[in-house]
Design an enzyme around this catalytic site. Structure first.
Site, PDB file in Angstrom:
ATOM      1  N   SER A  40       0.808  -1.231   0.000  1.00 29.02           N
ATOM      2  CA  SER A  40       0.000   0.000   0.000  1.00 29.02           C
ATOM      3  C   SER A  40       0.835   1.271   0.000  1.00 29.02           C
ATOM      4  O   SER A  40       0.800   2.060   0.939  1.00 29.02           O
ATOM      5  CB  SER A  40      -0.944   0.013   1.219  1.00 29.02           C
ATOM      6  OG  SER A  40      -1.763  -1.114   1.206  1.00 29.02           O
ATOM      7  N   CYS A  44       2.832   7.021  -7.223  1.00 31.39           N
ATOM      8  CA  CYS A  44       2.610   8.345  -7.808  1.00 31.39           C
ATOM      9  C   CYS A  44       3.469   9.410  -7.128  1.00 31.39           C
ATOM     10  O   CYS A  44       3.747  10.458  -7.705  1.00 31.39           O
ATOM     11  CB  CYS A  44       1.132   8.740  -7.675  1.00 31.39           C
ATOM     12  SG  CYS A  44       0.004   7.409  -8.075  1.00 31.39           S
ATOM     13  N   ASN A 299      -7.823   1.669  -7.898  1.00 32.42           N
ATOM     14  CA  ASN A 299      -8.579   1.709  -6.633  1.00 32.42           C
ATOM     15  C   ASN A 299     -10.056   1.424  -6.847  1.00 32.42           C
ATOM     16  O   ASN A 299     -10.681   0.716  -6.047  1.00 32.42           O
ATOM     17  CB  ASN A 299      -8.382   3.073  -5.953  1.00 32.42           C
ATOM     18  CG  ASN A 299      -7.079   3.110  -5.178  1.00 32.42           C
ATOM     19  OD1 ASN A 299      -6.967   2.513  -4.107  1.00 32.42           O
ATOM     20  ND2 ASN A 299      -6.072   3.749  -5.729  1.00 32.42           N
ATOM     21  N   TYR A 420     -17.845  30.861 -10.746  1.00 31.54           N
ATOM     22  CA  TYR A 420     -17.025  32.017 -11.154  1.00 31.54           C
ATOM     23  C   TYR A 420     -16.824  32.960  -9.977  1.00 31.54           C
ATOM     24  O   TYR A 420     -17.771  33.299  -9.264  1.00 31.54           O
ATOM     25  CB  TYR A 420     -17.714  32.785 -12.287  1.00 31.54           C
ATOM     26  CG  TYR A 420     -17.259  34.227 -12.349  1.00 31.54           C
ATOM     27  CD1 TYR A 420     -15.927  34.538 -12.677  1.00 31.54           C
ATOM     28  CD2 TYR A 420     -18.122  35.281 -12.038  1.00 31.54           C
ATOM     29  CE1 TYR A 420     -15.485  35.858 -12.692  1.00 31.54           C
ATOM     30  CE2 TYR A 420     -17.689  36.601 -12.058  1.00 31.54           C
ATOM     31  CZ  TYR A 420     -16.364  36.886 -12.373  1.00 31.54           C
ATOM     32  OH  TYR A 420     -15.923  38.181 -12.373  1.00 31.54           O
TER      33      TYR A 420
HETATM   34  C1  FAD Z   1       6.300   7.236 -11.046  1.00 27.30           C
HETATM   35  C2  FAD Z   1       4.827   6.960 -11.122  1.00 27.30           C
HETATM   36  C3  FAD Z   1       3.915   8.014 -10.978  1.00 27.30           C
HETATM   37  C4  FAD Z   1       2.546   7.760 -11.058  1.00 27.30           C
HETATM   38  N1  FAD Z   1       1.669   8.799 -10.917  1.00 27.30           N
HETATM   39  C5  FAD Z   1       0.340   8.565 -10.972  1.00 27.30           C
HETATM   40  C6  FAD Z   1      -0.584   9.632 -10.792  1.00 27.30           C
HETATM   41  O1  FAD Z   1      -0.188  10.783 -10.564  1.00 27.30           O
HETATM   42  N2  FAD Z   1      -1.927   9.349 -10.866  1.00 27.30           N
HETATM   43  C7  FAD Z   1      -2.390   8.072 -11.087  1.00 27.30           C
HETATM   44  O2  FAD Z   1      -3.611   7.860 -11.127  1.00 27.30           O
HETATM   45  N3  FAD Z   1      -1.523   7.033 -11.242  1.00 27.30           N
HETATM   46  C8  FAD Z   1      -0.183   7.258 -11.188  1.00 27.30           C
HETATM   47  N4  FAD Z   1       0.694   6.217 -11.326  1.00 27.30           N
HETATM   48  C9  FAD Z   1       0.163   4.860 -11.599  1.00 27.30           C
HETATM   49  C10 FAD Z   1      -0.225   4.159 -10.313  1.00 27.30           C
HETATM   50  O3  FAD Z   1       0.844   4.149  -9.415  1.00 27.30           O
HETATM   51  C11 FAD Z   1      -0.634   2.737 -10.662  1.00 27.30           C
HETATM   52  O4  FAD Z   1      -1.677   2.793 -11.589  1.00 27.30           O
HETATM   53  C12 FAD Z   1      -1.107   1.953  -9.445  1.00 27.30           C
HETATM   54  O5  FAD Z   1      -0.052   1.815  -8.525  1.00 27.30           O
HETATM   55  C13 FAD Z   1      -1.595   0.579  -9.888  1.00 27.30           C
HETATM   56  O6  FAD Z   1      -1.852  -0.203  -8.772  1.00 27.30           O
HETATM   57  P1  FAD Z   1      -1.766  -1.783  -8.884  1.00 27.30           P
HETATM   58  O7  FAD Z   1      -2.025  -2.304  -7.513  1.00 27.30           O
HETATM   59  O8  FAD Z   1      -2.584  -2.259 -10.001  1.00 27.30           O
HETATM   60  O9  FAD Z   1      -0.268  -2.077  -9.314  1.00 27.30           O
HETATM   61  P2  FAD Z   1       1.098  -1.798  -8.555  1.00 27.30           P
HETATM   62  O10 FAD Z   1       1.025  -0.546  -7.764  1.00 27.30           O
HETATM   63  O11 FAD Z   1       2.159  -1.923  -9.586  1.00 27.30           O
HETATM   64  O12 FAD Z   1       1.193  -3.011  -7.532  1.00 27.30           O
HETATM   65  C14 FAD Z   1       1.354  -4.326  -7.943  1.00 27.30           C
HETATM   66  C15 FAD Z   1       2.090  -5.061  -6.864  1.00 27.30           C
HETATM   67  O13 FAD Z   1       2.110  -6.438  -7.193  1.00 27.30           O
HETATM   68  C16 FAD Z   1       3.368  -6.976  -6.833  1.00 27.30           C
HETATM   69  N5  FAD Z   1       3.552  -8.182  -7.637  1.00 27.30           N
HETATM   70  C17 FAD Z   1       3.643  -8.269  -8.985  1.00 27.30           C
HETATM   71  N6  FAD Z   1       3.754  -9.539  -9.377  1.00 27.30           N
HETATM   72  C18 FAD Z   1       3.727 -10.288  -8.256  1.00 27.30           C
HETATM   73  C19 FAD Z   1       3.801 -11.690  -8.008  1.00 27.30           C
HETATM   74  N7  FAD Z   1       3.916 -12.548  -9.007  1.00 27.30           N
HETATM   75  N8  FAD Z   1       3.736 -12.119  -6.719  1.00 27.30           N
HETATM   76  C20 FAD Z   1       3.614 -11.216  -5.700  1.00 27.30           C
HETATM   77  N9  FAD Z   1       3.563  -9.892  -5.877  1.00 27.30           N
HETATM   78  C21 FAD Z   1       3.594  -9.426  -7.144  1.00 27.30           C
HETATM   79  C22 FAD Z   1       4.344  -5.847  -7.135  1.00 27.30           C
HETATM   80  O14 FAD Z   1       5.529  -5.971  -6.406  1.00 27.30           O
HETATM   81  C23 FAD Z   1       3.546  -4.618  -6.735  1.00 27.30           C
HETATM   82  O15 FAD Z   1       3.783  -4.198  -5.410  1.00 27.30           O
HETATM   83  C24 FAD Z   1       2.079   6.433 -11.256  1.00 27.30           C
HETATM   84  C25 FAD Z   1       2.997   5.368 -11.381  1.00 27.30           C
HETATM   85  C26 FAD Z   1       4.350   5.630 -11.315  1.00 27.30           C
HETATM   86  C27 FAD Z   1       5.321   4.485 -11.459  1.00 27.30           C
END
Ligand code: FAD
Length: 442
Positions: A40, A44, A299, A420
Site C-alpha cells: 500500500s 505516484c 482503486n 465564477y
Molecule cells: C512514477 C509513477 C507516478 C505515477 N503517478 C500517478 C498519478 O499521478 N496518478 C495516477 O492515477 N496514477 C499514477 N501512477 C500509476 C499508479 O501508481 C498505478 O496505476 C497503481 O499503482 C496501480 O496499482 P496496482 O495495484 O494495479 O499495481 P502496482 O502498484 O504496480 O502493484 C502491484 C504489486 O504487485 C506486486 N507483484 C507483482 N507480481 C507479483 C507476483 N507474481 N507475486 C507477488 N507480488 C507481485 C508488485 O511488487 C507490486 O507491489 C504512477 C505510477 C508511477 C510508477
C-alpha cells in the site's frame, strides 16, 4: 470453515479490494502475497520524493505490512506467486528459495504493470534506473546520493518522464528528455504536446524529439543522432500489464495483453478476479477494451472486485482516460479521446481550441491556458478535452470528464452553471467558451 481469498500484489489493486471484500464477508480469511518489501504505497509520489518536495520515501507508504497484519490480513512480503492452477484452485508461491502451494476459494490478480524496458545493448548498466515501484524509487535516490548525477537523461516524454524531468530540474541537475515520437505527451494532440515541450524548454530542459535510443555504454546514451553523456538515465517509456502468470494459466487476455475482465472484474477463470494495472478497462466513449495504468482506475476496480468477492454486487462503469500532470509551472490534463483516438474509433469529430486565463484576466496571478474540446460532428457530443496552462488550469479537466461520462453535447456544456469569482476563473470559463465556439460549427 471460512472461505479463503488469496491476493497477488500488495498495492492499490490488491489491498483496496480486501477491505471491500471483508465488509461483505467479515470472516473471510485473507492472504496477500507481495514480492517486494512494501504494501500500500503511492508510486505516484516517487517523482516528488526524488525532487525533495516529499522528504522521506516512507511517507509514501499508506499502510505497512505490519499495519495490515494488525488488521487481520496475513500479508506475506517477499513471497512471489510463480504459477496459478485455476482448475485446482491453487497458487504456487516462491519464498526463501522454496516453493509452496496455497489453495484458495477466491483469487484476486493485482500484479500491477511492468515498465517497458527495451532489450537494447547496455540496458542493464547500473546508471539506468526505472521508477515503477517504491524499491525502484529508493534505489534511484541511493544511486543519486552516492554517484555524481549532474547530467540526467530521461527516456520517454510521457507523464512519468515529465514528472521525473521536473524532479531533476528541481534538484538543480541538467536534464535531457529523449522522446521517440514527434511530440512529448502522446496522449495529447501534437500541437498541445508542443506547448508542453515549450514549457520544458523554458525550464532549461533539453527536449529531443523523434529521438531513437540505440543503446547504452557506461556514461553514454547512444542515439540515432549521436552519443549523449549521462551520469544517470531514468526510464519512463510506459507500462505494460503484468499478466504473464494469468496467460500461462490460460486466462483470457485483452487489450495490450491485459487480463480481460467482465463488468464485475471477473476473469475468464472461475473464482479468479483482477483489478488494477494488470487488467483491462472498458472505455466509455470508444466502447473498446483499453489498458490505462492509473491509480484512480486501480482503486475503483479493486473496490468492485472486492465487493463481488465478498458476495456483494458491484460493477465498474469504465474509464474515460482522465489524467493530470505538471512540468514546473505548467499544468497538463486530458480526458476522453484525443483527435487521433476519436478518428481511430470511427467518429467524425472536430476540435475547438480556446486561449483563456486561469483567473479573471485582471486578477493578480492570472495565467494563460489553452483548452481544447474534441466534439462529434452532427450531434455535438463532447468526446475529449485537453488543457495546458498555468496554475489552476488543469483541474478543469474534471468538469470535462463529467460531461463526457454523461454523454453531454456542447449545447448542454455551454449552459452549465460553472463557478465564477475573479480569483478562480473568468465569468465565461474557457470550458464554456469552447463549448459555445463548437456550437457554431455543428
Ligand atoms: C512514477 C509513477 C507516478 C505515477 N503517478 C500517478 C498519478 O499521478 N496518478 C495516477 O492515477 N496514477 C499514477 N501512477 C500509476 C499508479 O501508481 C498505478 O496505476 C497503481 O499503482 C496501480 O496499482 P496496482 O495495484 O494495479 O499495481 P502496482 O502498484 O504496480 O502493484 C502491484 C504489486 O504487485 C506486486 N507483484 C507483482 N507480481 C507479483 C507476483 N507474481 N507475486 C507477488 N507480488 C507481485 C508488485 O511488487 C507490486 O507491489 C504512477 C505510477 C508511477 C510508477
Amino acid at each position: 470453515m471460512p472461505r479463503r481469498l488469496v491476493v497477488i500484489g500488495g498495492d492499490a489493486g490488491g489491498m483496496a479490494a480486501i477491505s471491500a471484500a471483508r465488509l461483505h464477508e467479515p470472516d473471510l480469511e485473507v492472504i496477500a502475497l507481495e514480492r517486494s518489501a512494501h504494501t500500500s504505497y503511492s508510486a505516484c509520489g516517487i517523482p516528488y520524493v526524488v525532487s525533495g518536495a516529499v522528504d522521506d520515501p516512507d511517507r509514501l507508504v499508506v499502510r505497512s505490512p505490519d499495519q495490515h497484519r494488525a488488521n487481520g490480513i496475513d500479508v506475506r512480503i517477499q513471497h512471489e506467486a510463480v504459477a496459478l492452477d485455476p482448475e485446482a484452485g491453487s497458487v504456487s508461491v516462491l519464498a526463501d528459495g522454496a516453493t509452496y502451494d496455497l489453495g484458495y476459494d477466491a483469487l484476486l490478480l493485482a500484479m500491477g504493470g511492468k515498465p517497458v524496458r527495451p532489450p537494447l545493448p547496455g540496458i542493464d548498466l547500473p546508471f539506468i534506473r526505472g521508477v515503477q515501484t517504491l524499491e525502484d524509487g529508493e534505489a534511484l535516490l541511493s544511486y543519486a546520493a552516492t554517484h555524481p548525477c549532474e547530467r540526467v537523461v530521461v527516456v520517454g516524454g510521457g507523464y512519468i518522464g515529465l514528472e521525473m524531468a521536473e524532479a531533476f530540474v528541481q534538484r538543480g541537475q541538467r536534464v535531457t528528455v529523449l522522446e521517440q515520437g514527434a511530440e512529448v505527451m502522446g496522449t495529447l494532440d501534437p500541437d498541445l504536446g508542443a506547448l508542453v515541450t515549450a514549457a520544458m524548454q523554458r525550464h532549461g530542459i533539453d527536449v529531443r524529439l523523434s529521438s531513437e535510443v540505440k543503446g547504452f555504454e557506461p556514461g553514454t546514451v547512444v542515439t540515432a543522432a549521436g552519443n549523449l553523456d549521462a551520469d544517470l538515465v531514468v526510464l519512463g517509456i510506459g507500462v505494460l500489464p503484468n499478466s504473464r502468470l494469468a496467460a500461462d494459466a490460460g486466462i483470457v487476455l485483452g487489450a495490450k495483453d491485459a487480463v480481460r475482465v467482465d463488468r464485475r472484474q471477473g476473469t475468464s477463470a472461475e473464482g479468479v478476479w483482477a483489478a488494477g494495472d494488470c487488467c483491462e478497462s472498458h472505455h466509455i466513449v470508444s466502447g473498446d477494451g483499453v489498458h490505462i495504468a492509473l491509480g484512480t482506475v486501480a482503486n475503483k476496480q479493486a473496490r468492485v472486485a472486492g465487493t463481488n468477492i465478498g458476495g456483494g454486487y458491484a460493477t465498474f462503469a469504465g474509464v474515460v482516460g482522465t489524467a493530470i500532470s505538471k512540468i514546473c509551472d505548467t499544468e497538463v490534463s486530458r480526458t476522453g479521446l484525443s483527435s487521433r483516438e476519436a478518428e481511430r474509433a470511427g467518429f467524425s469529430a472536430f476540435a475547438v481550441t480556446v486561449e483563456g486565463t486561469t483567473r479573471a484576466g485582471y486578477f493578480p496571478g492570472a495565467e494563460a491556458m489553452t483548452l481544447r474540446l474534441i466534439v462529434e460532428r452532427g450531434g455535438g457530443r463532447v468526446l475529449g478535452a485537453q488543457i495546458v496552462g498555468g496554475a489552476g488550469a488543469a483541474m478543469r479537466v474534471n468538469a470535462c470528464a463529467v460531461a463526457i461520462t454523461a454523454g453531454m453535447t456542447v449545447e448542454q456544456v455551454a449552459q452549465l452553471d460553472l463557478a465564477y469569482a475573479p480569483p478562480f476563473a473568468s465569468v465565461w470559463d474557457p470550458i464554456l467558451v469552447a463549448a459555445r465556439d463548437a456550437l457554431k460549427r455543428i
